[in-house]
Structures are given as C-alpha cells and as structure tokens.
Design a protein around this motif. Structure first.
Motif, PDB file in Angstrom:
ATOM      1  N   ASP A 148       0.839  -1.202   0.000  1.00 39.34           N
ATOM      2  CA  ASP A 148       0.000   0.000   0.000  1.00 39.34           C
ATOM      3  C   ASP A 148       0.872   1.249   0.000  1.00 39.34           C
ATOM      4  OD1 ASP A 148      -2.598  -1.019  -0.047  1.00 39.34           O
ATOM      5  OD2 ASP A 148      -2.671  -1.265   2.119  1.00 39.34           O
ATOM      6  N   ARG A 149       0.511   2.199  -0.809  1.00 27.73           N
ATOM      7  CA  ARG A 149       1.266   3.453  -0.837  1.00 27.73           C
ATOM      8  C   ARG A 149       0.935   4.307   0.382  1.00 27.73           C
ATOM      9  NH1 ARG A 149       2.983   5.380  -6.779  1.00 27.73           N
ATOM     10  NH2 ARG A 149       3.433   3.293  -7.614  1.00 27.73           N
ATOM     11  N   PRO A 150       1.812   5.251   0.733  1.00 26.79           N
ATOM     12  CA  PRO A 150       1.549   6.096   1.902  1.00 26.79           C
ATOM     13  C   PRO A 150       0.202   6.800   1.802  1.00 26.79           C
ATOM     14  CG  PRO A 150       3.822   6.377   1.173  1.00 26.79           C
ATOM     15  CD  PRO A 150       3.135   5.531   0.131  1.00 26.79           C
ATOM     16  N   GLY A 151      -0.576   6.730   2.862  1.00 28.31           N
ATOM     17  CA  GLY A 151      -1.882   7.362   2.890  1.00 28.31           C
ATOM     18  C   GLY A 151      -2.966   6.608   2.153  1.00 28.31           C
ATOM     19  N   LYS A 152      -2.635   5.422   1.614  1.00 26.15           N
ATOM     20  CA  LYS A 152      -3.602   4.650   0.820  1.00 26.15           C
ATOM     21  C   LYS A 152      -3.848   3.275   1.448  1.00 26.15           C
ATOM     22  CE  LYS A 152      -3.557   7.956  -2.233  1.00 26.15           C
ATOM     23  NZ  LYS A 152      -4.720   8.886  -2.367  1.00 26.15           N
ATOM     24  N   ARG A 153      -3.837   3.205   2.767  1.00 26.64           N
ATOM     25  CA  ARG A 153      -3.991   1.913   3.429  1.00 26.64           C
ATOM     26  C   ARG A 153      -5.335   1.284   3.071  1.00 26.64           C
ATOM     27  NH1 ARG A 153      -1.136  -2.175   4.361  1.00 26.64           N
ATOM     28  NH2 ARG A 153      -0.852  -2.941   6.479  1.00 26.64           N
ATOM     29  N   GLY A 154      -5.266   0.020   2.670  1.00 28.03           N
ATOM     30  CA  GLY A 154      -6.461  -0.699   2.264  1.00 28.03           C
ATOM     31  C   GLY A 154      -6.641  -0.774   0.763  1.00 28.03           C
ATOM     32  N   ALA A 155      -5.777  -0.110  -0.006  1.00 28.62           N
ATOM     33  CA  ALA A 155      -5.954  -0.088  -1.464  1.00 28.62           C
ATOM     34  C   ALA A 155      -5.742  -1.468  -2.078  1.00 28.62           C
ATOM     35  CB  ALA A 155      -4.994   0.926  -2.096  1.00 28.62           C
ATOM     36  N   VAL A 156      -4.701  -2.188  -1.649  1.00 27.37           N
ATOM     37  CA  VAL A 156      -4.440  -3.511  -2.213  1.00 27.37           C
ATOM     38  C   VAL A 156      -5.564  -4.474  -1.834  1.00 27.37           C
ATOM     39  CG1 VAL A 156      -2.897  -5.512  -2.138  1.00 27.37           C
ATOM     40  CG2 VAL A 156      -1.939  -3.207  -2.336  1.00 27.37           C
ATOM     41  N   ASN A 157      -6.026  -4.394  -0.605  1.00 32.41           N
ATOM     42  CA  ASN A 157      -7.124  -5.255  -0.177  1.00 32.41           C
ATOM     43  C   ASN A 157      -8.383  -4.995  -0.996  1.00 32.41           C
ATOM     44  OD1 ASN A 157      -8.544  -7.033   1.922  1.00 32.41           O
ATOM     45  ND2 ASN A 157      -9.695  -5.119   2.097  1.00 32.41           N
ATOM     46  N   LEU A 158      -8.718  -3.728  -1.198  1.00 34.66           N
ATOM     47  CA  LEU A 158      -9.898  -3.386  -1.977  1.00 34.66           C
ATOM     48  C   LEU A 158      -9.720  -3.789  -3.440  1.00 34.66           C
ATOM     49  CD1 LEU A 158     -12.678  -2.120  -2.197  1.00 34.66           C
ATOM     50  CD2 LEU A 158     -11.590   0.140  -2.329  1.00 34.66           C
TER      51      LEU A 158
END
Length: 434
Positions: free
Chosen positions: A57-67
């Motif tokens: 996940d990139r900084p500030g984008k927590r949860g992007a890979v999961n979604l």
C-alpha cells in the motif's frame, strides 16, 4: 498474516505422501512453477502468489491492495461483474482472490475440457480488470462494513493492537484492510495503481496440481500472465519486532477477556528452525497434552483453548499466542503463562513431551494430500518458504533427528520471558498496564 501462517503450517506441520512427484516446470517464457500431475480426474487446480500483498500500500492509501483484490472478479475486458460471473459459471470454473501482508493470492479450479476458456477469462481478470465505479463503491461498502464489525470484535482489536505494538509504522503494524477513513478516501485511480504495484511478473510463485502436463502448464502460464507489468512496487524493508515485555489493557465491555501474547520469533532459514517448530508444538500445539493447554486449561480450567505459533512473515518473525478467559480468570492465566515461559527457558521440556510432539508431527494426525486445490496451495507455500522439492522425503527424518538437548538449547535461546508481552482486551480483574 493469516495466509502466511496457514501456508507455513500446511507445508511444515504435516507429512506429505511419498508418492507425490513434484515437477519443477519452466515455461517457454521463463515462468517457473511446481506441478503434481494427476490424470485420474479431469480438472486442474492452480495457486498463484504475487509477493508483496498489502505491505505494498502506498503512503496514505492503506487498504488499497485489499480493496483492489476484492474487485478483480468484479468485471474484466468487456464483461461487467454479472457478465464475468456468468461466464465463469458457464465454464464450471472457480476463481478466488485474497490478500495478506505478504502476497496477493489467486486460486483457480477448472475442467480439462474448459481449460483454455477458463484461463482466458482469468487472464482478463488479472490483466484487464475494469474497476468500474459502481463496483468500487459497492465493494468498498462491504469492506467498511467489515471494518465496523472489527471495531466491535475483541479479537480483532487485540490483534490490531499487537500489530501496532510489535511493528510500529512498518506495514505489518496496521491492518491491511485499512481504516474507515483511509478506505473511504480511496479513488479508482488508487485501485488501478495498487493493481500495477502488486500484479507483476517479477514476483510470481505458482503451484499446479491435476490433469495437466508440464508442457501444457508452461504454455498456459505464458498466456495467463501475458500483458502483466514486468516489475511491481519495491518490497518493504525488514523490520525487527519491538521486544519489550509487559501488559497492555484495552477496556472493552465483555464478560470475557481476549488476550494476545507474543515475543520475537525465529527465521525459517535458521538451522535451528526445525527444533524451534518442535518446541512450539510442545508449548502451544492444539493437543490437550501441549504444555499451555495442560497447565492453563486442563489443570486449572482458565480457558477453553490456547495455542501458539511461529509466525513467519517475509520480513520479520514472531512467536505468538492467544486465548480467552472470563474476566476474573484472566490474571491467573497470564501468570501461569509467564511462569511456564520462565520454566521452559530455564529447564527445557521433558523427554515425554518431546516424544509426544514428534509422534504427532510425523504422522499421528497427518494432514493428507486429499485434493488438487490443497496440493497446489502447498506447492506455493513450500516455494515461498524456500523448501526443496524433495522436502516430502526428508521432512520426517529432520523432525525425528531433534533431540532433547537440542530442544533445551533452543528453548534457552528462543524463549525470552522479559520479551513476553500481553494485550488484554476486556475488563480483566487484577490486570493493569505494565
């Protein structure tokens, strides 16, 4: 984390059938895979790991890979989510997509007669996902619902607190599903970026089992992965867990207290790892004769169940355990665990405990290779752990070779009472922050 631990336990804790022949396959395009051929039933199972997972996940984008992972099957190419599901079902194929801190995982099962069409459909899902906004919004709400549920779940609360305490601001230190705020703020562009960061050719591990030859598998893999980026995002750095003992209490209205406890672990590459795995089975295995089950449950009735595991991530390792106890018994349970931790570090274990653990691990309750899907997953797990293809023939001998002196020495090195930390979520009587 859950997938890495599961793969480890699956690959390590159970003997594999000696009859299984693992072929190491390299496709014409250079993609490597392990294969177990079985032409008895006309279907094949495929397991794929893309190394990196939610840690990317990139900084500030927590949860992007999961979604992103949850959206892969929601439409691809010219198919929307319903069209994709209908095409998959018409082929009698099944696909699943998952993510954990160390990998995005894909599994597929398909009939031999539909192999080409099923793999074309999966290829489209991997290479041409549409990530349309209605699907993003709908699946996002499902993730948010899960996060709201976790906020009321003492086990999830304890696990998240332990992550943060052990790993700080490293990606391992937070839930890969993200937070309500971070997931709410994700855009479609963030999902597309996460897809390119994780699904790349430089991080693929493949296991296959079933009605397919090595030549057929090689051709299939080149077609399946054609069009993926050559490289993805850089892997995170190694992180050493914070090794400070004590107790942290998180008040939570419940008649029970959920406790997660842990300390530093041991790298799988350590020559003593087989001994450490036997030691862990003695301490916190699921058997009623394991030390903590005996002392905490059987002798004192403080909990229904307790267990420990050597949790090996790509970039760190810990020894962890968990139990639940009524609020008035949590303090005594914590004391018993601490006492046993100190006793094992000082005196090791008994010969009987060692014999029982080795008997269990080498075949008393073997996990059988009873399906192609399981075999394919195990092949990926073995590769991820760096195990050789002949591991099924050598594994039991390595366990049998562990001696009482070995266990005593490793116990003195691995078990650290001063590092043991407890996260207690509930209203435990007589338990306070330390």
């Amino acid at each position: 984390m859950k997938l890495r631990i599961a793969l480890f336990l699956l690959a390590f804790a159970a003997p594999l059938h000696a009859e299984i022949n693992i072929q190491q396959v390299t496709s014409p395009g250079g993609i490597k895979a392990w294969l177990v051929e079985d032409h008895g039933i006309p279907f094949t199972s495929l397991a794929i790991d893309f190394k990196g997972g939610t840690s990317l996940d990139r900084p500030g984008k927590r949860g992007a890979v999961n979604l992103m992972t949850a959206l892969i099957e929601e439409g691809s190419g010219k198919l929307d989510s319903q069209g994709f599901a209908a095409a998959r079902d018409a082929l009698a194929a099944s696909f699943s997509f998952d993510s954990d801190p160390d990998a995005v995982s894909v599994s597929a099962k398909f009939l031999s007669e539909n192999r080409e069409q099923a793999m074309d459909l999966l290829h489209d899902a991997l290479v041409n996902p549409i990530f349309d906004q209605p699907s993003v919004d709908r699946v996002r709400e499902q993730v948010l619902s899960n996060l709201r549920s976790d906020a009321k779940d003492p086990s999830a609360i304890a696990t998240n607190l332990e992550r943060a305490r052990s790993f700080g601001d490293h990606p391992y230190g937070s839930d890969g599903s993200g937070t309500i705020d971070s997931v709410t703020a994700l855009t479609r562009d963030d999902i597309v970026t996460a897809n390119k960061d994780t699904l790349a050719l430089d991080r693929i591990t493949v296991g296959a089992a079933g009605d397919i030859t090595a030549e057929q598998l090689g051709t299939l893999l080149d077609k399946l992965f054609a069009g993926l980026p050559a490289t993805g995002a850089p892997q995170p750095a190694r992180v050493e867990p914070i090794l400070k003992g004590g107790v942290t209490v998180q008040p939570f209205p419940s008649p029970q207290t959920t406790v997660v406890f842990g300390q530093g672990g041991m790298a799988f590459t350590n020559p003593d790892y087989y001994t450490a795995s036997v030691l862990n089975e003695i301490i916190g295995g699921g058997r009623f004769t394991a030390r903590l089950m005996s002392e905490v449950r059987e002798k004192r009735g403080l909990t229904y169940g307790i267990g420990t595991s050597l949790a090996n991530f790509e970039h760190s390792e810990v020894l962890m355990g968990q139990f639940q106890a009524s609020n008035d018994k949590a303090a005594e349970a914590i004391k018993v665990i601490r006492d046993q931790w100190a006793l094992i570090a000082k005196d090791g274990v008994s010969q009987q405990e060692l014999d029982d653990a080795k008997t269990y691990m080498t075949g008393a309750y073997p996990l059988r290779f009873d399906g192609n899907s399981r075999i394919a997953s195990i092949l990926v797990g073995m590769q991820s752990l760096g195990l050789p293809a002949d591991y099924p023939k050598t594994r039991n001998a390595r366990i049998e070779a562990v001696t009482l002196a070995d266990v005593k020495r490793v116990a003195a090195e691995l078990i650290k009472p001063d590092q043991l930390h407890f996260i207690a979520v509930g209203q435990p009587t007589g338990v306070a922050d330390e």
